[in-house]
Design an enzyme around this catalytic site. Sequence first.
Site, PDB file in Angstrom:
ATOM      1  N   LYS A 121      -5.355   1.515   7.782  1.00  0.00           N
ATOM      2  CA  LYS A 121      -6.630   0.442   8.392  1.00  0.00           C
ATOM      3  C   LYS A 121      -6.031  -1.097   8.101  1.00  0.00           C
ATOM      4  O   LYS A 121      -5.362  -0.740   7.620  1.00  0.00           O
ATOM      5  CB  LYS A 121      -8.224   1.033   7.770  1.00  0.00           C
ATOM      6  N   ASP A 146      -9.877  -8.116   6.830  1.00  0.00           N
ATOM      7  CA  ASP A 146      -8.767  -6.784   5.699  1.00  0.00           C
ATOM      8  C   ASP A 146      -9.426  -5.945   5.256  1.00  0.00           C
ATOM      9  O   ASP A 146      -9.954  -4.514   5.033  1.00  0.00           O
ATOM     10  CB  ASP A 146      -7.928  -6.837   5.588  1.00  0.00           C
ATOM     11  N   ILE A 159       0.843  -1.300   0.090  1.00  0.00           N
ATOM     12  CA  ILE A 159      -0.142   0.287   0.445  1.00  0.00           C
ATOM     13  C   ILE A 159       0.760   1.056   0.221  1.00  0.00           C
ATOM     14  O   ILE A 159       0.513   1.861  -0.797  1.00  0.00           O
ATOM     15  CB  ILE A 159      -0.881   0.191   0.812  1.00  0.00           C
TER      16      ILE A 159
HETATM   17  P1  NAP Z   1       2.386  -5.936   2.773  1.00  0.00           P
HETATM   18  O1  NAP Z   1       2.593  -5.677   1.747  1.00  0.00           O
HETATM   19  O2  NAP Z   1       2.992  -6.866   3.617  1.00  0.00           O
HETATM   20  O3  NAP Z   1       3.809  -4.217   3.539  1.00  0.00           O
HETATM   21  C1  NAP Z   1       4.158  -4.374   4.844  1.00  0.00           C
HETATM   22  C2  NAP Z   1       5.434  -3.307   4.861  1.00  0.00           C
HETATM   23  O4  NAP Z   1       5.923  -3.155   6.357  1.00  0.00           O
HETATM   24  C3  NAP Z   1       6.492  -5.046   4.713  1.00  0.00           C
HETATM   25  O5  NAP Z   1       7.416  -4.022   3.945  1.00  0.00           O
HETATM   26  C4  NAP Z   1       6.812  -5.106   5.793  1.00  0.00           C
HETATM   27  O6  NAP Z   1       8.286  -6.057   6.013  1.00  0.00           O
HETATM   28  C5  NAP Z   1       6.779  -3.337   6.711  1.00  0.00           C
HETATM   29  N1  NAP Z   1       7.165  -3.397   8.229  1.00  0.00           N
HETATM   30  C6  NAP Z   1       6.835  -5.211   8.984  1.00  0.00           C
HETATM   31  N2  NAP Z   1       7.589  -4.665  10.100  1.00  0.00           N
HETATM   32  C7  NAP Z   1       7.525  -3.426  10.425  1.00  0.00           C
HETATM   33  C8  NAP Z   1       7.689  -2.626  11.547  1.00  0.00           C
HETATM   34  N3  NAP Z   1       8.234  -2.969  13.093  1.00  0.00           N
HETATM   35  N4  NAP Z   1       8.579  -1.251  11.331  1.00  0.00           N
HETATM   36  C9  NAP Z   1       8.691  -1.100   9.838  1.00  0.00           C
HETATM   37  N5  NAP Z   1       7.904  -1.975   8.588  1.00  0.00           N
HETATM   38  C10 NAP Z   1       7.981  -2.980   9.422  1.00  0.00           C
HETATM   39  O7  NAP Z   1       1.238  -4.618   3.410  1.00  0.00           O
HETATM   40  P2  NAP Z   1       0.500  -3.616   2.707  1.00  0.00           P
HETATM   41  O8  NAP Z   1      -0.638  -4.805   1.356  1.00  0.00           O
HETATM   42  O9  NAP Z   1       1.117  -2.859   2.187  1.00  0.00           O
HETATM   43  O10 NAP Z   1      -0.602  -3.692   4.043  1.00  0.00           O
HETATM   44  C11 NAP Z   1      -0.426  -2.438   5.031  1.00  0.00           C
HETATM   45  C12 NAP Z   1      -1.526  -2.444   5.718  1.00  0.00           C
HETATM   46  O11 NAP Z   1      -1.961  -1.015   4.899  1.00  0.00           O
HETATM   47  C13 NAP Z   1      -2.428  -2.787   6.367  1.00  0.00           C
HETATM   48  O12 NAP Z   1      -2.967  -2.715   7.977  1.00  0.00           O
HETATM   49  C14 NAP Z   1      -3.279  -3.294   5.443  1.00  0.00           C
HETATM   50  O13 NAP Z   1      -4.489  -3.803   5.838  1.00  0.00           O
HETATM   51  C15 NAP Z   1      -3.140  -1.680   4.774  1.00  0.00           C
HETATM   52  N6  NAP Z   1      -3.471  -1.303   3.202  1.00  0.00           N
HETATM   53  C16 NAP Z   1      -3.654  -2.234   2.034  1.00  0.00           C
HETATM   54  C17 NAP Z   1      -3.614  -2.432   1.291  1.00  0.00           C
HETATM   55  C18 NAP Z   1      -3.926  -3.266  -0.045  1.00  0.00           C
HETATM   56  O14 NAP Z   1      -4.908  -2.928  -1.022  1.00  0.00           O
HETATM   57  N7  NAP Z   1      -2.693  -3.633  -0.270  1.00  0.00           N
HETATM   58  C19 NAP Z   1      -5.341  -1.143   0.747  1.00  0.00           C
HETATM   59  C20 NAP Z   1      -5.287  -0.660   1.902  1.00  0.00           C
HETATM   60  C21 NAP Z   1      -4.678  -0.364   3.244  1.00  0.00           C
HETATM   61  P3  NAP Z   1       8.861  -7.163   5.338  1.00  0.00           P
HETATM   62  O15 NAP Z   1       7.705  -7.950   5.408  1.00  0.00           O
HETATM   63  O16 NAP Z   1       9.848  -7.604   5.355  1.00  0.00           O
HETATM   64  O17 NAP Z   1       8.219  -7.695   7.048  1.00  0.00           O
END
Ligand code: NAP
Length: 310
Positions: A90, A168, A14
């Site tokens: 979120k 989610d 995201i």
């Molecule tokens: P993601 O691709 O797994 O990204 C999360 C990132 O955070 C990863 O790069 C992860 O690194 C990193 N991380 C983990 N622990 C951390 C820490 N302590 N400090 C700094 N970075 C850390 O997940 P995402 O899809 O972007 O989603 C993240 C959030 O946004 C979720 O709550 C999701 O519900 C929300 N969201 C997502 C979307 C979507 O379309 N994907 C849309 C709206 C909202 P590692 O992987 O190396 O652990």
Amino acid sequence: MTAIDLAIIGFGKIARDQHRAALDASPVFNLAAVVDPVARPEGLTAYPEIGALLRQSPRVQAVSLCTPPQVRFAVARQALLAGKHVLLEKPPGTTVSEVMTLQRIARDQGRVLFAAWHSQFAPGIPGAKAWLADKRITRITVTWREDVRRWHPGQDWIFAPGGTGVFDPGINAYSILTHILPVALYTTAATLEFPENRDTPIAAQLTMLTEEGAPVDLDFDFRETGPQTWDMQIDTDRGRLDLSQGGATVLIEGRAVASESSLSGEYDRIYARFAQLIQRGTSEVDLAPFRHVADAMMLGRRIQTEAFAW
Ligand code: NAP
């Protein structure tokens, strides 16, 4: 307003898909750094953990937390205690109590906490809310069905405790409903389908009532490989509202009040709102969508389904 240096914490899907572009376009925020265990995006200062950011980039005034929800509380607390304004992606945490604790810390620190619900910033939402304001709701049907393999490839955190599983995306539907409806909702029954090898539901069928007793049926499913559906129909005493594509399109009695081809713009509006909140020194934490997830988990009948593998 003078530019505000901001860091993204958690540079995953995201952050790459939405936050970076919205910040590049923002007249207020300057993306000064990122924090991520692995990601090292070109052209940006990157730190492996928040402690390094706080020590080495003291000019950063605000952070956006785009990590998985399981680590959000500890990181947000550290940022607030260091005097930063905090935007939470979120869902805002893994439990309601965590988020309420962050609210208290933000208040004590005199800093802004913004729990951003991106679907509340979809193009059709203001028109839907305005039209519903003086209507009596008679029935609501919500269908939120998407393919987890397509939208969250390999994101095991979604199926780990605190990841909320199908809630989610489902929480986006809750965040729209609680924002646009003129009445409150409560859950009366839920069936939650848990894959036998995972800790969060992959599908949920929920029954709610409005406070006036109108039925609300919600169908959340993460296994949809056909057309992806983020739709709701809201029947009222004076006509029907159809919302689709997660709020990009809204029809009232079949006539379009908003009809965008995509949800782009949601994050521009989120950052405009964050800037406004910082300017006013006011936090904004709408707990209602998250409470409905907690209620469904408390009330839901659990059934086991086949194991899930990516
Ligand atoms: P993601 O691709 O797994 O990204 C999360 C990132 O955070 C990863 O790069 C992860 O690194 C990193 N991380 C983990 N622990 C951390 C820490 N302590 N400090 C700094 N970075 C850390 O997940 P995402 O899809 O972007 O989603 C993240 C959030 O946004 C979720 O709550 C999701 O519900 C929300 N969201 C997502 C979307 C979507 O379309 N994907 C849309 C709206 C909202 P590692 O992987 O190396 O652990």
